[in-house]
Design a protein around this motif. Structure first.
Motif, PDB file in Angstrom:
ATOM      1  N   MET A 107       0.839  -1.202   0.000  1.00  0.00           N
ATOM      2  CA  MET A 107       0.000   0.000   0.000  1.00  0.00           C
ATOM      3  C   MET A 107       0.868   1.244   0.000  1.00  0.00           C
ATOM      4  O   MET A 107       1.950   1.256   0.605  1.00  0.00           O
ATOM      5  N   PRO A 108       0.419   2.309  -0.668  1.00  0.00           N
ATOM      6  CA  PRO A 108       1.183   3.567  -0.707  1.00  0.00           C
ATOM      7  C   PRO A 108       0.949   4.376   0.572  1.00  0.00           C
ATOM      8  O   PRO A 108      -0.016   5.118   0.696  1.00  0.00           O
ATOM      9  N   VAL A 109       1.858   4.234   1.517  1.00  0.00           N
ATOM     10  CA  VAL A 109       1.679   4.865   2.827  1.00  0.00           C
ATOM     11  C   VAL A 109       1.968   6.361   2.742  1.00  0.00           C
ATOM     12  O   VAL A 109       2.726   6.824   1.893  1.00  0.00           O
ATOM     13  N   PHE A 110       1.355   7.125   3.647  1.00  0.00           N
ATOM     14  CA  PHE A 110       1.559   8.573   3.685  1.00  0.00           C
ATOM     15  C   PHE A 110       1.341   9.083   5.094  1.00  0.00           C
ATOM     16  O   PHE A 110       0.777   8.400   5.951  1.00  0.00           O
ATOM     17  N   TYR A 111       1.813  10.312   5.338  1.00  0.00           N
ATOM     18  CA  TYR A 111       1.459  11.015   6.569  1.00  0.00           C
ATOM     19  C   TYR A 111       0.677  12.264   6.181  1.00  0.00           C
ATOM     20  O   TYR A 111       0.708  12.687   5.016  1.00  0.00           O
ATOM     21  N   LYS A 112      -0.022  12.850   7.123  1.00  0.00           N
ATOM     22  CA  LYS A 112      -0.787  14.078   6.878  1.00  0.00           C
ATOM     23  C   LYS A 112      -0.039  15.262   7.453  1.00  0.00           C
ATOM     24  O   LYS A 112       0.314  15.285   8.628  1.00  0.00           O
ATOM     25  N   GLY A 113       0.192  16.264   6.599  1.00  0.00           N
ATOM     26  CA  GLY A 113       0.931  17.442   7.003  1.00  0.00           C
ATOM     27  C   GLY A 113       0.028  18.596   7.399  1.00  0.00           C
ATOM     28  O   GLY A 113      -1.206  18.483   7.451  1.00  0.00           O
ATOM     29  N   ASN A 114       0.660  19.723   7.657  1.00  0.00           N
ATOM     30  CA  ASN A 114      -0.039  20.933   8.107  1.00  0.00           C
ATOM     31  C   ASN A 114      -0.402  21.778   6.889  1.00  0.00           C
ATOM     32  O   ASN A 114       0.454  22.460   6.316  1.00  0.00           O
ATOM     33  N   ARG A 115      -1.653  21.774   6.508  1.00  0.00           N
ATOM     34  CA  ARG A 115      -2.089  22.498   5.309  1.00  0.00           C
ATOM     35  C   ARG A 115      -2.028  24.016   5.482  1.00  0.00           C
ATOM     36  O   ARG A 115      -2.138  24.766   4.504  1.00  0.00           O
ATOM     37  N   ARG A 116      -1.853  24.480   6.713  1.00  0.00           N
ATOM     38  CA  ARG A 116      -1.830  25.913   6.993  1.00  0.00           C
ATOM     39  C   ARG A 116      -0.415  26.489   7.042  1.00  0.00           C
ATOM     40  O   ARG A 116      -0.256  27.676   7.352  1.00  0.00           O
ATOM     41  N   SER A 117       0.581  25.679   6.746  1.00  0.00           N
ATOM     42  CA  SER A 117       1.957  26.183   6.843  1.00  0.00           C
ATOM     43  C   SER A 117       2.641  26.181   5.480  1.00  0.00           C
ATOM     44  O   SER A 117       3.824  25.864   5.365  1.00  0.00           O
ATOM     45  N   ILE A 118       1.899  26.558   4.433  1.00  0.00           N
ATOM     46  CA  ILE A 118       2.415  26.548   3.069  1.00  0.00           C
ATOM     47  C   ILE A 118       3.281  27.787   2.826  1.00  0.00           C
ATOM     48  O   ILE A 118       2.922  28.902   3.197  1.00  0.00           O
ATOM     49  N   VAL A 119       4.407  27.567   2.165  1.00  0.00           N
ATOM     50  CA  VAL A 119       5.359  28.619   1.831  1.00  0.00           C
ATOM     51  C   VAL A 119       5.474  28.689   0.314  1.00  0.00           C
ATOM     52  O   VAL A 119       5.489  27.658  -0.366  1.00  0.00           O
ATOM     53  N   GLY A 120       5.549  29.897  -0.225  1.00  0.00           N
ATOM     54  CA  GLY A 120       5.612  30.078  -1.663  1.00  0.00           C
ATOM     55  C   GLY A 120       7.014  30.283  -2.188  1.00  0.00           C
ATOM     56  O   GLY A 120       7.998  30.295  -1.425  1.00  0.00           O
ATOM     57  N   PRO A 121       7.154  30.446  -3.499  1.00  0.00           N
ATOM     58  CA  PRO A 121       8.457  30.659  -4.116  1.00  0.00           C
ATOM     59  C   PRO A 121       9.151  31.904  -3.566  1.00  0.00           C
ATOM     60  O   PRO A 121       8.524  32.946  -3.382  1.00  0.00           O
TER      61      PRO A 121
END
Length: 294
Positions: A107-121
């Motif tokens: 199975m393709p395992v994953f973790y869930k990250g913090n969607r509110r901590s996005i950084v741009g270019p």
């Protein structure tokens, strides 16, 4: 099509080295890239056709080099990061002196990250006060463009709006401690994830074809890899994530990095106040300065 978010959050389309302000030429244009991703497929198709028909010498066009590109999605609906590259998994197993877990092949395992901590270019990434082992991961991410549930892998690819570069920043010492307690990662990852600079739609770019990936630190080439070599396709990752739960527009699914695509694999660690640049052939270049403030 190559979409972006620029300026104050406006929707842009990129053709060669020029940027089109979509809202300046389409009266009923989506307000931003999130609105476009969340729109019905027929609306997405209509806007794409209208943009492609815009003449390329009007005032709504500007040189791409003069634009301030933002993170394509400032706060995606969710953030999942997978462990899809076999070469990276093999290196992790070798460090631990153990075989690759049997479940990873099932199975393709994953973790869930913090969607509110996005950084741009070109934005600054703050070095967390609690880590001495700051790290990067060079990845590709899929942006979901349609709601779906219990997807068949054969059809799941149609639910992808587009692809972008992702840097999964990591506090490796804290991540190691968290996972030794059989949970996580959490604080080891949640402080920042970079996305950008553009979202490229599937008819123009496919992660299932081999594209070069590179990591540069202060202009020095640290690592080279390829989008090839994944055990799991994006369609398979989407299908697994949708099993008995909904996928939603603006969900982001990261591939994980290739073997050697992070400092942990290289046993080479970032210095404070360095610039980390990720390059993926066909998706562009994502750069961030890492600043230690304490």
């Amino acid at each position: 099509m190559r979409w972006c978010s620029f300026g104050s959050g406006r929707l842009g389309a990129i053709v060669a080295d020029r940027l089109l302000d979509v809202g300046a030429v389409l009266a009923d244009a989506p307000g931003d890239l999130v609105d476009l991703v969340e729109a019905a497929p027929e609306v997405q198709a209509r806007v794409t056709e209208q943009v492609r028909a815009v003449v390329d010498d009007g005032p709504a066009w500007s040189p791409l080099a003069q634009a301030r590109l933002l993170a394509p999605l400032r706060a995606p609906n969710s953030l999942r990061d997978f462990l899809a590259f076999e070469s990276h998994v093999d290196r992790g197993a070798a460090r631990r002196g153990t075989p690759v877990p049997e479940a990873w092949h099932r199975m393709p395992v994953f973790y869930k990250g913090n969607r509110r901590s996005i950084v741009g270019p070109d934005e600054v990434v703050s070095w967390p006060s609690y880590t001495e082992r700051m790290d990067f991961e060079c990845e590709v991410a899929a942006v979901v463009g349609r709601r779906g549930r219990d997807l068949d892998p054969a059809a799941a690819g149609a639910y992808v709006f587009g692809f972008t570069i992702m840097d999964d920043w990591s506090a490796r010492d804290v991540q190691k401690d968290e996972m030794s307690c059989w949970l996580g990662p959490a604080k080891g990852k949640d402080f920042a994830t970079s996305l950008g600079p553009v979202v490229v739609t599937p008819e123009e770019w496919s992660p299932e074809e081999p594209h070069q990936m590179q990591v540069l630190v202060d202009g020095e080439l640290w690592s080279t890899g390829s989008t090839a070599g994944r055990r799991w396709t994006f369609a398979e990752m989407l299908a697994w994530a949708s099993r008995d739960e909904d996928l939603w527009p603006t969900d982001v699914l990261g591939s994980g990095t290739y073997g050697g695509g992070c400092g942990l694999d290289l046993d080479r660690w970032l210095p404070p106040d360095c610039v980390v640049t990720l390059r993926v052939e066909g998706l562009g270049e994502l750069a961030n300065r890492v600043v230690k403030r304490h």
